[in-house]
Design a protein around this motif. Structure first.
Motif, short mmCIF file in Angstrom:
data_model
loop_
_atom_site.label_atom_id
_atom_site.label_comp_id
_atom_site.label_asym_id
_atom_site.label_seq_id
_atom_site.Cartn_x
_atom_site.Cartn_y
_atom_site.Cartn_z
N ILE A 23 8.40 24.17 29.34
CA ILE A 23 7.46 23.10 29.02
C ILE A 23 8.01 21.76 29.46
CG2 ILE A 23 6.36 21.83 27.13
CD1 ILE A 23 6.17 24.47 25.60
N ALA A 24 9.29 21.54 29.16
CA ALA A 24 9.90 20.25 29.50
C ALA A 24 9.99 20.03 31.00
CB ALA A 24 11.30 20.16 28.88
N SER A 25 10.02 21.12 31.77
CA SER A 25 10.18 20.99 33.21
C SER A 25 8.87 20.74 33.94
CB SER A 25 10.84 22.25 33.79
OG SER A 25 9.94 23.35 33.73
N LEU A 26 7.74 20.86 33.26
CA LEU A 26 6.44 20.73 33.93
C LEU A 26 6.27 19.41 34.68
CD1 LEU A 26 4.03 22.40 31.34
CD2 LEU A 26 4.86 23.34 33.50
N PRO A 27 6.65 18.26 34.06
CA PRO A 27 6.47 17.00 34.80
C PRO A 27 7.59 16.71 35.78
CG PRO A 27 6.45 16.69 32.39
CD PRO A 27 7.07 18.01 32.67
N SER A 28 8.54 17.62 35.98
CA SER A 28 9.75 17.32 36.74
C SER A 28 9.68 17.74 38.20
CB SER A 28 10.95 18.00 36.07
OG SER A 28 10.86 19.41 36.22
N LYS A 29 8.50 18.01 38.71
CA LYS A 29 8.41 18.55 40.07
C LYS A 29 8.85 17.53 41.12
CE LYS A 29 6.94 22.28 38.22
NZ LYS A 29 7.91 23.36 37.99
N THR A 30 8.90 16.27 40.76
CA THR A 30 9.33 15.26 41.72
C THR A 30 10.82 14.96 41.60
OG1 THR A 30 8.73 13.49 40.15
CG2 THR A 30 7.06 14.17 41.75
N TRP A 31 11.55 15.67 40.75
CA TRP A 31 12.99 15.46 40.63
C TRP A 31 13.70 16.02 41.86
CZ3 TRP A 31 13.72 17.27 34.84
CH2 TRP A 31 13.17 16.28 34.01
N TYR A 32 14.81 15.42 42.20
CA TYR A 32 15.56 15.87 43.37
C TYR A 32 17.06 15.78 43.08
CZ TYR A 32 14.80 10.81 43.87
OH TYR A 32 14.67 9.47 43.63
N PRO A 33 17.58 16.74 42.32
CA PRO A 33 19.02 16.74 42.02
C PRO A 33 19.85 16.93 43.29
CG PRO A 33 18.03 18.82 41.38
CD PRO A 33 16.89 17.90 41.72
N VAL A 34 21.08 16.47 43.24
CA VAL A 34 21.99 16.55 44.37
C VAL A 34 22.60 17.95 44.44
CG1 VAL A 34 24.06 15.55 45.42
CG2 VAL A 34 22.52 14.11 44.08
N GLU A 35 22.79 18.44 45.64
CA GLU A 35 23.44 19.74 45.82
C GLU A 35 24.92 19.65 45.41
OE1 GLU A 35 22.03 22.60 46.61
OE2 GLU A 35 20.05 21.65 46.83
N THR A 36 25.46 20.74 44.96
CA THR A 36 26.86 20.80 44.54
C THR A 36 27.79 20.35 45.67
OG1 THR A 36 26.43 22.61 42.99
CG2 THR A 36 28.70 22.36 43.77
#
Length: 392
Positions: A166-179
């Motif tokens: 549920i919490a991830s639904l609005p997160s489609k525009t997130w762009y975390p950095v690769e390891t």
């Protein structure tokens, strides 16, 4: 590859025995219909509940059925996704969801015996399959067997995954950095849609946040040649599952066993059940190990590494940002970066967005920041430019 057991395990034998029994029971059901029927309040409620179970059961069956091929023929033990709920999801789909759903729809009293019979058959047959898996994967499977239930998922795991989804639904525009390595001494780990940060001066190693769960992180740490056991101090920005799950996920998954744990004093209410996280839902992460509480401007010295806690409430009541050696700022979920500019975190995720805005203004006043590290939207090495609109 394997003459002893196919990818379907004891499934074909289980299915044949169950189908024969089910046919017999439903023949009897229709012969004696409607005398041996039941209703949950009404026939309509029966059908609705049955359909719900079918809707849940079908994907639980199909997902592993379509993914098991790859891992079986590569000789790998798959423990993520649906396999983190239960070890045998294909069997669970039929015994726990699909067959009970059919029984409910037909309202068959005799039909109630079918899932019970299937469970008994499963317990008898699965012994061979489990022994095979133990021989094939050794301690890895024994650990998995100890932590993950066989057929019936622990309710806390189900709640936690639902919360995360549920919490991830609005997160489609997130762009975390690769390891990888960001700057000298500073490393980033990617865990799903989140980042955690490691800082090491070769003598001491600290970590900011802990990711989702144990199994998702081990491989990522290998990529940067850092052993999680070398981390002596772990600082949580807050207690949400994507930041604290790897610490002590229901007392089962602790990747940072040797690390001293720190968290904001006001965040304790989020892990002891005092305050709800989202509407009426409480945070599913329960930290069982000992932790140390920090207040605003508290400083923890780890050898020559200085870590200053900066209270940044809003996303959660006790959210903390951490300033490492007066230059590296790990902001957690206090803010996001978009086109190099600082913006508020998604209001959907915040307990108090107005308070969060004040926290961002507070951070904007910091001087000499060489790099800003966010938990979901990358990093910036142009701090003043990123914070320009937040300066008073």
């Amino acid at each position: 590859m394997n003459k002893e057991m196919t990818k379907w395990g004891v499934g074909p034998k289980f299915a044949l025995i169950s189908v024969i029994y089910g046919i017999i029971i439903f023949i009897l059901h229709f012969v004696y219909y409607p005398s041996l029927t039941f209703e949950v309040i009404s026939g309509s409620v029966n059908v609705i509940l049955g359909i719900i179970l079918l809707i849940l059961g079908v994907p639980i069956f199909l997902i592993p059925a379509f993914t098991i091929d790859k891992y079986f023929y590569e000789g790998k033990l798959y423990k993520s996704g649906i396999y983190s709920f239960f070890r045998h999801p294909i069997y669970a789909a039929w015994i726990v969801f699909i067959v009970p759903g059919i029984v409910l729809i037909f309202g068959s009293l005799l039909g109630i015996s079918i899932p019970l019979f299937m469970y008994l058959v499963f317990r008898i047959l699965i012994v061979k399959e489990e022994k095979y898996l133990e021989r094939k994967f050794g301690q890895d499977y024994l650990h998995y067997k100890k932590e993950v239930p066989c057929l019936f998922p622990r309710i806390e795991f189900a709640i936690a995954e639902l919360f995360v989804w549920i919490a991830s639904l609005p997160s489609k525009t997130w762009y975390p950095v690769e390891t990888g390595k960001l700057t000298e001494g500073l490393y980033v780990i990617k865990d799903r849609d989140a980042n955690l940060f490691i800082y090491s001066d070769r003598e001491n190693t600290i970590c900011i946040d802990a990711g989702y769960k144990y199994d998702d992180l081990r491989n990522e740490f290998r990529k940067i040649n850092i052993d999680p056991d070398s981390i002596t101090h772990l600082f949580l920005t807050h207690a949400d599952p994507d930041h604290a799950g790897g610490v002590d996920f229901f007392g089962k998954f602790d990747l940072f066993k040797g690390a001293k744990l720190y968290i904001g004093k006001e965040e304790e209410q989020m892990i002891n059940g005092t305050t709800a996280r989202l509407f009426f839902a409480h945070n599913p992460v329960k930290i069982y190990k000992k932790y140390n509480l920090l207040k605003d401007k508290d400083v923890v010295n780890v050898g020559k590494i200085k870590v200053e806690a900066i209270a940044t409430p809003g996303h959660t009541p006790g959210h903390m940002a951490y300033l490492i050696n007066d230059k590296i700022l790990c902001s957690g979920d206090t803010l996001t970066l978009k086109d190099g500019k600082v913006e508020i975190f998604s209001p959907f995720h915040n307990i108090d967005t107005e308070t969060q805005k004040e926290s961002i203004k507070k951070l904007a006043e910091l001087e000499n920041i060489s790099i800003l590290c966010t938990a979901h939207t990358g990093y910036s090495q142009s701090y003043k430019n990123a914070m320009q609109q937040w300066l008073k």
